[in-house]
Motif scaffolding. Structure first.
Motif, PDB file in Angstrom:
ATOM      1  N   THR A  42       0.813  -1.209   0.000  1.00  0.00           N
ATOM      2  CA  THR A  42       0.000   0.000   0.000  1.00  0.00           C
ATOM      3  C   THR A  42       0.849   1.262   0.000  1.00  0.00           C
ATOM      4  N   THR A  43       0.235   2.359  -0.404  1.00  0.00           N
ATOM      5  CA  THR A  43       0.954   3.627  -0.355  1.00  0.00           C
ATOM      6  C   THR A  43       1.236   4.044   1.085  1.00  0.00           C
ATOM      7  N   SER A  44       0.418   3.582   2.017  1.00  0.00           N
ATOM      8  CA  SER A  44       0.620   3.995   3.414  1.00  0.00           C
ATOM      9  C   SER A  44       1.890   3.388   4.002  1.00  0.00           C
ATOM     10  N   THR A  45       2.194   2.138   3.664  1.00  0.00           N
ATOM     11  CA  THR A  45       3.420   1.534   4.177  1.00  0.00           C
ATOM     12  C   THR A  45       4.654   2.141   3.517  1.00  0.00           C
ATOM     13  N   GLU A  46       4.491   2.570   2.265  1.00  0.00           N
ATOM     14  CA  GLU A  46       5.605   3.181   1.543  1.00  0.00           C
ATOM     15  C   GLU A  46       5.793   4.634   1.966  1.00  0.00           C
ATOM     16  N   GLN A  47       4.713   5.429   1.905  1.00  0.00           N
ATOM     17  CA  GLN A  47       4.836   6.868   2.136  1.00  0.00           C
ATOM     18  C   GLN A  47       5.043   7.220   3.603  1.00  0.00           C
ATOM     19  N   SER A  48       4.709   6.303   4.493  1.00  0.00           N
ATOM     20  CA  SER A  48       4.994   6.540   5.911  1.00  0.00           C
ATOM     21  C   SER A  48       6.469   6.355   6.232  1.00  0.00           C
ATOM     22  N   GLY A  49       7.220   5.763   5.291  1.00  0.00           N
ATOM     23  CA  GLY A  49       8.634   5.502   5.524  1.00  0.00           C
ATOM     24  C   GLY A  49       8.913   4.150   6.160  1.00  0.00           C
ATOM     25  N   ARG A  67      11.317  -5.979  -3.486  1.00  0.00           N
ATOM     26  CA  ARG A  67      11.040  -4.874  -4.388  1.00  0.00           C
ATOM     27  C   ARG A  67       9.557  -4.534  -4.288  1.00  0.00           C
ATOM     28  N   VAL A  68       9.259  -3.377  -3.754  1.00  0.00           N
ATOM     29  CA  VAL A  68       7.887  -3.001  -3.431  1.00  0.00           C
ATOM     30  C   VAL A  68       7.228  -2.235  -4.565  1.00  0.00           C
ATOM     31  N   VAL A  69       6.012  -2.627  -4.886  1.00  0.00           N
ATOM     32  CA  VAL A  69       5.142  -1.833  -5.757  1.00  0.00           C
ATOM     33  C   VAL A  69       4.036  -1.290  -4.853  1.00  0.00           C
ATOM     34  N   ALA A  70       4.069   0.017  -4.605  1.00  0.00           N
ATOM     35  CA  ALA A  70       3.139   0.639  -3.661  1.00  0.00           C
ATOM     36  C   ALA A  70       1.933   1.213  -4.400  1.00  0.00           C
ATOM     37  N   VAL A  71       0.785   0.595  -4.182  1.00  0.00           N
ATOM     38  CA  VAL A  71      -0.473   1.013  -4.811  1.00  0.00           C
ATOM     39  C   VAL A  71      -1.568   0.900  -3.751  1.00  0.00           C
ATOM     40  N   GLY A  72      -2.802   1.164  -4.122  1.00  0.00           N
ATOM     41  CA  GLY A  72      -3.897   0.944  -3.191  1.00  0.00           C
ATOM     42  C   GLY A  72      -4.073  -0.544  -2.911  1.00  0.00           C
ATOM     43  N   THR A  73      -4.695  -0.875  -1.779  1.00  0.00           N
ATOM     44  CA  THR A  73      -4.878  -2.278  -1.413  1.00  0.00           C
ATOM     45  C   THR A  73      -5.603  -3.062  -2.503  1.00  0.00           C
ATOM     46  N   GLY A  74      -6.659  -2.489  -3.084  1.00  0.00           N
ATOM     47  CA  GLY A  74      -7.387  -3.181  -4.144  1.00  0.00           C
ATOM     48  C   GLY A  74      -6.493  -3.505  -5.325  1.00  0.00           C
ATOM     49  N   GLN A  75      -5.651  -2.546  -5.715  1.00  0.00           N
ATOM     50  CA  GLN A  75      -4.730  -2.771  -6.822  1.00  0.00           C
ATOM     51  C   GLN A  75      -3.662  -3.792  -6.447  1.00  0.00           C
ATOM     52  N   ALA A  76      -3.203  -3.757  -5.196  1.00  0.00           N
ATOM     53  CA  ALA A  76      -2.200  -4.723  -4.749  1.00  0.00           C
ATOM     54  C   ALA A  76      -2.755  -6.144  -4.811  1.00  0.00           C
ATOM     55  N   LEU A  77      -3.993  -6.320  -4.370  1.00  0.00           N
ATOM     56  CA  LEU A  77      -4.618  -7.643  -4.445  1.00  0.00           C
ATOM     57  C   LEU A  77      -4.835  -8.059  -5.897  1.00  0.00           C
ATOM     58  N   ASP A  78      -5.160  -7.108  -6.763  1.00  0.00           N
ATOM     59  CA  ASP A  78      -5.292  -7.423  -8.194  1.00  0.00           C
ATOM     60  C   ASP A  78      -3.955  -7.872  -8.777  1.00  0.00           C
ATOM     61  N   MET A  79      -2.859  -7.269  -8.336  1.00  0.00           N
ATOM     62  CA  MET A  79      -1.536  -7.713  -8.781  1.00  0.00           C
ATOM     63  C   MET A  79      -1.324  -9.177  -8.399  1.00  0.00           C
ATOM     64  N   GLY A  80      -1.738  -9.540  -7.182  1.00  0.00           N
ATOM     65  CA  GLY A  80      -1.634 -10.931  -6.755  1.00  0.00           C
ATOM     66  C   GLY A  80      -2.486 -11.844  -7.614  1.00  0.00           C
ATOM     67  N   THR A 156      -7.699   2.379   2.629  1.00  0.00           N
ATOM     68  CA  THR A 156      -8.201   3.612   3.238  1.00  0.00           C
ATOM     69  C   THR A 156      -9.518   4.025   2.591  1.00  0.00           C
ATOM     70  N   HIS A 157      -9.602   3.913   1.289  1.00  0.00           N
ATOM     71  CA  HIS A 157     -10.841   4.260   0.583  1.00  0.00           C
ATOM     72  C   HIS A 157     -11.972   3.324   0.995  1.00  0.00           C
ATOM     73  N   ALA A 158     -11.669   2.023   1.112  1.00  0.00           N
ATOM     74  CA  ALA A 158     -12.688   1.060   1.538  1.00  0.00           C
ATOM     75  C   ALA A 158     -13.195   1.401   2.936  1.00  0.00           C
ATOM     76  N   ALA A 159     -12.263   1.772   3.819  1.00  0.00           N
ATOM     77  CA  ALA A 159     -12.661   2.153   5.179  1.00  0.00           C
ATOM     78  C   ALA A 159     -13.519   3.413   5.153  1.00  0.00           C
ATOM     79  N   GLU A 160     -13.120   4.392   4.355  1.00  0.00           N
ATOM     80  CA  GLU A 160     -13.897   5.638   4.255  1.00  0.00           C
ATOM     81  C   GLU A 160     -15.338   5.353   3.836  1.00  0.00           C
ATOM     82  N   LEU A 161     -15.507   4.479   2.838  1.00  0.00           N
ATOM     83  CA  LEU A 161     -16.853   4.150   2.372  1.00  0.00           C
ATOM     84  C   LEU A 161     -17.665   3.450   3.468  1.00  0.00           C
ATOM     85  N   ARG A 162     -17.000   2.631   4.270  1.00  0.00           N
ATOM     86  CA  ARG A 162     -17.704   1.995   5.396  1.00  0.00           C
ATOM     87  C   ARG A 162     -18.177   3.041   6.387  1.00  0.00           C
TER      88      ARG A 162
END
Length: 281
Positions: A42-49, A67-80, A156-162
């Motif tokens: 996620t971007t949060s694990t990357e951008q938080s340092g 080697r990290v690809v930092a994207v939203g959780t939904g996109q990360a799961l799609d990569m998987g 984060t977006h999923a949580a916001e919608l909840r």
């Protein structure tokens, strides 16, 4: 002629041998010299340092490069799901459990948690300050106050919608007047909020590492519903045989080991801990 030809033949043979040796070395796969895995996170694990802190420790302990690809959780799961990553490290428990149940991942291991916070301008025009995130969103909607949504299918977006749903608002049907969608990561969303005096939901880790705050401040925190857990899942090699299962499992195991958990706990900014380890014994 013989005395002249011998050195020429020798140099020619030596050059050919050198070229063959160079080509042979160039053909050695990079991962044979330095093993690596692709981590979709996620971007949060990357951008938080956090990754800047963790990954050198992981490599020193295991010899494996992550080697990290930092994207939203939904996109990360799609990569998987596409087999474009060896392991996913994300924060949307329901989506993670579905990922495993559908056979894309082997097992979800809890790793750590932090929490979400509602950020807004210090003047707080919608008067949301407090501990109730649902009540705060109701006030933002009623006031037509500016709110920035990541709108990127991230955790984060999923949580916001909840939370909007808890506030009684169906965002699929109609959005409040001041609602803005950026389709971006946490850092860019915070920058937009800072420049426009908007409210937004952020994970605490990225907020603590964010420098361009202007007059933004935390207005809502402490609601138990703001709990934000992270999990790690090795992508199922039965789906994609090229997945580096052993190396990926080594990454997951290190994260939940005493050494990995201690490394997570030790990451602080300004003396404040950003993430809290919660791996099961």
């Amino acid at each position: 002629m013989k005395t002249l030809s011998r050195p020429w033949v020798s140099r020619r043979a030596l050059a050919a041998f050198g070229a063959a040796l160079w080509l042979g070395l160039a053909g050695v796969p990079a991962h044979a010299q330095s093993p690596f895995i692709v981590v979709a996170s996620t971007t949060s694990t990357e951008q938080s340092g956090l990754f800047g802190h963790l990954l050198p420790l992981f490599k020193a302990a295991t010899g494996t490069e992550a080697r990290v690809v930092a994207v939203g959780t939904g996109q990360a799961l799609d990569m998987g799901r596409r087999g474009d990553a060896d392991v996913v490290f994300v924060h949307d428990t329901a989506a993670e459990e579905k990922f495993v149940a559908e056979g894309w991942g082997l097992k979800r291991l809890p790793v750590m948690y932090n929490d979400f916070v509602l950020i807004g301008p210090a003047a707080d025009p919608a008067k949301v300050k407090g501990r109730d995130v649902a009540a705060a969103l109701q006030k933002i909607a009623a006031a037509g106050a500016s709110f920035v949504s990541r709108a990127d299918k991230s955790g984060t977006h999923a949580a916001e919608l909840r939370y909007w749903k808890l506030a009684g608002l169906d965002m699929a049907a109609a959005k409040p007047a001041g609602y803005k969608e950026c389709g971006c990561g946490m850092g860019p969303a915070l920058n937009i909020a800072a420049s426009t005096g908007s409210y937004l939901l952020s994970d605490r880790g990225t907020w603590l590492s964010f420098k361009n705050r202007n007059d933004l401040t935390i207005l809502v925190e402490g609601d138990t519903r703001l709990f934000n857990p992270y999990g790690v899942i090795v992508v199922n090699p039965a789906k994609y045989p090229h997945v580096k299962q052993a190396l990926a499992q080594g990454f997951a195991d290190w994260l939940v080991s005493p050494a990995g958990q201690a490394a997570i706990a030790s990451y602080k900014i300004g003396g404040e801990q950003l993430f809290f380890p919660n791996a099961k014994p």
